[in-house]
Design a protein around this motif. Structure first.
Motif, PDB file in Angstrom:
ATOM      1  N   TYR A  47       0.764  -1.262  -0.131  1.00 39.74           N
ATOM      2  CA  TYR A  47       0.022   0.011   0.021  1.00 39.74           C
ATOM      3  C   TYR A  47       0.858   1.151  -0.052  1.00 39.74           C
ATOM      4  N   LEU A  48       1.845   1.351   1.032  1.00 42.14           N
ATOM      5  CA  LEU A  48       2.695   2.368   0.898  1.00 42.14           C
ATOM      6  C   LEU A  48       3.698   2.757  -0.278  1.00 42.14           C
ATOM      7  N   PHE A  49       4.196   1.483  -1.018  1.00 47.71           N
ATOM      8  CA  PHE A  49       4.820   1.601  -2.147  1.00 47.71           C
ATOM      9  C   PHE A  49       3.812   2.241  -3.454  1.00 47.71           C
ATOM     10  N   GLN A  50       2.644   1.832  -3.434  1.00 51.83           N
ATOM     11  CA  GLN A  50       1.511   2.317  -4.261  1.00 51.83           C
ATOM     12  C   GLN A  50       1.262   3.914  -4.118  1.00 51.83           C
ATOM     13  N   ALA A  51       1.225   4.132  -2.823  1.00 50.21           N
ATOM     14  CA  ALA A  51       0.956   5.389  -2.478  1.00 50.21           C
ATOM     15  C   ALA A  51       2.166   6.398  -2.748  1.00 50.21           C
ATOM     16  N   GLN A  52       3.335   6.084  -2.603  1.00 49.72           N
ATOM     17  CA  GLN A  52       4.417   6.772  -2.915  1.00 49.72           C
ATOM     18  C   GLN A  52       4.557   7.009  -4.387  1.00 49.72           C
ATOM     19  N   VAL A  53       4.029   5.971  -5.331  1.00 51.41           N
ATOM     20  CA  VAL A  53       3.899   6.089  -6.657  1.00 51.41           C
ATOM     21  C   VAL A  53       3.054   7.315  -6.965  1.00 51.41           C
ATOM     22  N   PHE A  54       1.804   7.128  -6.454  1.00 59.10           N
ATOM     23  CA  PHE A  54       0.740   8.062  -6.729  1.00 59.10           C
ATOM     24  C   PHE A  54       0.894   9.348  -6.387  1.00 59.10           C
ATOM     25  N   ALA A  55       1.639   9.624  -5.096  1.00 51.38           N
ATOM     26  CA  ALA A  55       2.029  10.856  -4.488  1.00 51.38           C
ATOM     27  C   ALA A  55       3.191  11.541  -5.672  1.00 51.38           C
ATOM     28  N   ARG A  56       3.808  10.814  -6.272  1.00 45.35           N
ATOM     29  CA  ARG A  56       4.710  11.509  -7.357  1.00 45.35           C
ATOM     30  C   ARG A  56       4.004  11.568  -8.784  1.00 45.35           C
ATOM     31  N   GLY A  57       2.706  11.320  -8.805  1.00 41.41           N
ATOM     32  CA  GLY A  57       2.169  11.455 -10.060  1.00 41.41           C
ATOM     33  C   GLY A  57       1.926  10.564 -11.061  1.00 41.41           C
ATOM     34  N   ASP A  58       2.494   9.318 -10.649  1.00 41.09           N
ATOM     35  CA  ASP A  58       2.642   8.160 -11.625  1.00 41.09           C
ATOM     36  C   ASP A  58       1.596   7.245 -11.094  1.00 41.09           C
ATOM     37  N   TRP A  59       1.286   6.132 -12.232  1.00 39.34           N
ATOM     38  CA  TRP A  59       0.311   4.842 -11.958  1.00 39.34           C
ATOM     39  C   TRP A  59       1.222   3.892 -11.731  1.00 39.34           C
ATOM     40  N   ALA A  60       2.752   3.898 -12.254  1.00 45.87           N
ATOM     41  CA  ALA A  60       3.376   2.498 -11.983  1.00 45.87           C
ATOM     42  C   ALA A  60       4.850   3.267 -11.684  1.00 45.87           C
ATOM     43  N   ALA A  61       5.823   2.295 -11.183  1.00 41.46           N
ATOM     44  CA  ALA A  61       7.136   2.830 -10.943  1.00 41.46           C
ATOM     45  C   ALA A  61       7.955   2.067 -11.985  1.00 41.46           C
ATOM     46  N   PRO A  62       9.124   2.398 -12.216  1.00 38.31           N
ATOM     47  CA  PRO A  62       9.898   1.834 -13.222  1.00 38.31           C
ATOM     48  C   PRO A  62      10.524   0.820 -12.602  1.00 38.31           C
ATOM     49  N   LEU A  63      10.877  -0.318 -13.266  1.00 39.89           N
ATOM     50  CA  LEU A  63      11.363  -1.535 -12.574  1.00 39.89           C
ATOM     51  C   LEU A  63      12.858  -1.609 -12.689  1.00 39.89           C
ATOM     52  N   ALA A  69      16.885  -8.336  -6.925  1.00 36.75           N
ATOM     53  CA  ALA A  69      17.714  -7.549  -5.975  1.00 36.75           C
ATOM     54  C   ALA A  69      16.827  -6.677  -5.234  1.00 36.75           C
ATOM     55  N   PHE A  70      15.521  -6.204  -6.287  1.00 35.41           N
ATOM     56  CA  PHE A  70      14.781  -5.095  -5.795  1.00 35.41           C
ATOM     57  C   PHE A  70      13.479  -5.658  -5.595  1.00 35.41           C
ATOM     58  N   TRP A  71      13.495  -7.093  -5.254  1.00 28.59           N
ATOM     59  CA  TRP A  71      12.092  -7.647  -5.291  1.00 28.59           C
ATOM     60  C   TRP A  71      11.122  -7.018  -3.874  1.00 28.59           C
ATOM     61  N   GLN A  72       9.782  -7.009  -3.977  1.00 24.23           N
ATOM     62  CA  GLN A  72       9.083  -6.595  -3.014  1.00 24.23           C
ATOM     63  C   GLN A  72       7.797  -7.313  -2.894  1.00 24.23           C
ATOM     64  N   PRO A  73       7.442  -7.637  -1.631  1.00 26.85           N
ATOM     65  CA  PRO A  73       6.297  -8.499  -1.603  1.00 26.85           C
ATOM     66  C   PRO A  73       4.921  -7.816  -2.100  1.00 26.85           C
ATOM     67  N   PHE A  74       3.939  -8.532  -2.547  1.00 23.68           N
ATOM     68  CA  PHE A  74       2.786  -7.895  -3.232  1.00 23.68           C
ATOM     69  C   PHE A  74       2.813  -6.820  -4.052  1.00 23.68           C
ATOM     70  N   THR A  75       3.831  -6.871  -4.995  1.00 26.28           N
ATOM     71  CA  THR A  75       3.910  -6.062  -6.069  1.00 26.28           C
ATOM     72  C   THR A  75       3.955  -6.779  -7.469  1.00 26.28           C
ATOM     73  N   ILE A  76       3.688  -6.352  -8.531  1.00 22.67           N
ATOM     74  CA  ILE A  76       3.634  -7.034  -9.661  1.00 22.67           C
ATOM     75  C   ILE A  76       4.819  -6.240 -10.660  1.00 22.67           C
ATOM     76  N   ASP A  77       5.557  -7.177 -11.120  1.00 25.00           N
ATOM     77  CA  ASP A  77       6.545  -6.721 -12.133  1.00 25.00           C
ATOM     78  C   ASP A  77       5.989  -7.002 -13.445  1.00 25.00           C
ATOM     79  N   TYR A  78       5.580  -5.739 -14.183  1.00 30.70           N
ATOM     80  CA  TYR A  78       5.078  -5.914 -15.526  1.00 30.70           C
ATOM     81  C   TYR A  78       5.999  -6.255 -16.725  1.00 30.70           C
ATOM     82  N   PRO A  79       5.777  -7.042 -17.693  1.00 37.20           N
ATOM     83  CA  PRO A  79       7.037  -7.206 -18.734  1.00 37.20           C
ATOM     84  C   PRO A  79       7.480  -5.957 -19.398  1.00 37.20           C
ATOM     85  N   ASN A  80       6.554  -4.964 -19.451  1.00 36.13           N
ATOM     86  CA  ASN A  80       6.851  -3.710 -20.134  1.00 36.13           C
ATOM     87  C   ASN A  80       8.006  -2.778 -19.131  1.00 36.13           C
TER      88      ASN A  80
END
Length: 173
Positions: A47-63, A69-80
Motif C-alpha cells: 500500500y505504501l509503495f503504491q501510495a508513494q508512486v501515486f504521490a509522485r503523480g505516476d501510475w506505476a514505478a519503473p522496474l 535484487a529489488f523484489w518487494q512482496p505483493f507488487t507485480i513486475d509487469y513485462p514492460n
C-alpha cells in the motif's frame, strides 16, 4: 427548564467530539510509539509503495535492474518494465494524500475520528442519543480499533465507507 434541555442537547455533541479527538490522538500516538510510523506487514508495504508512486503523480514505478535484487512482496513486475501494487488503487490513493504531505500515518487517524462520529450518528438515529454515545465510546476505546487505526492498513477507511453506506441506507428507508 429550557436551559436544562439545551444543556443536555449540547452535551452529547461535545462528548462525541471529545471521543473523536481521543480516537485521533490515540491512533496517532500509537502509530508513533508502537509502530514507529513504519509498515510492518507485507500488505502495508505494498500500500505504501503504491501510495508513494501515486504521490509522485505516476501510475506505476519503473522496474529497477536487476529486478530480483529489488523484489518487494505483493507488487507485480509487469513485462514492460513497470512495477505496481497488486491491490486495488482506492486505499493507496487515499494514503497518497498523506504521503504527499509527509504524514501518511495521519490518514487512518483522521478516519478513526470520523468513524467515531459516524457510529454516533447512525446509532443515534436508530436507537437514540444515549445508545449513540455509548456505541461511539465503545469504538473510541476499542483496543483492536485503536491498533488498526495506527497501521497503514485499509481497515479503518473500509469501516468509514461501510458506515457511510449504512447511514445513507438508513436515511433512505
Amino acid at each position: 427548564m429550557t436551559t436544562l434541555v439545551r444543556s443536555t442537547n449540547f452535551r452529547y455533541p461535545v462528548m462525541v467530539l471529545a471521543l473523536a479527538f481521543f480516537a485521533l490522538t490515540t491512533s496517532a500516538l500509537l502509530s508513533r510509539t508502537v509502530f514507529d510510523r513504519l509498515p510492518h506487514l507485507e500488505d502495508e508495504l505494498a500500500y505504501l509503495f503504491q501510495a508513494q508512486v501515486f504521490a509522485r503523480g505516476d501510475w506505476a514505478a519503473p522496474l529497477q535492474t536487476p529486478a530480483n535484487a529489488f523484489w518487494q512482496p505483493f507488487t507485480i513486475d509487469y513485462p514492460n518494465g513497470q512495477r505496481f501494487s497488486k491491490y486495488t488503487p482506492g486505499w493507496s490513493a487515499l494514503l497518497a494524500v498523506g504521503v504527499a504531505n509527509g504524514a501518511g500515518w495521519w490518514v487512518n487517524a483522521v478516519f478513526a475520528a470520523l468513524n467515531v462520529a459516524l457510529v454516533y450518528r447512525l446509532a443515534r438515529e436508530i436507537f437514540g442519543r444515549g445508545v449513540g454515545l455509548f456505541a461511539a465510546a465503545l469504538l473510541a476505546f476499542s483496543p483492536m480499533a485503536l491498533l488498526l487505526n495506527a497501521t497503514l492498513m485499509n481497515h479503518t477507511a473500509a469501516l468509514t465507507f461501510t458506515l457511510l453506506f449504512m447511514w445513507a441506507n438508513w436515511r433512505m428507508s
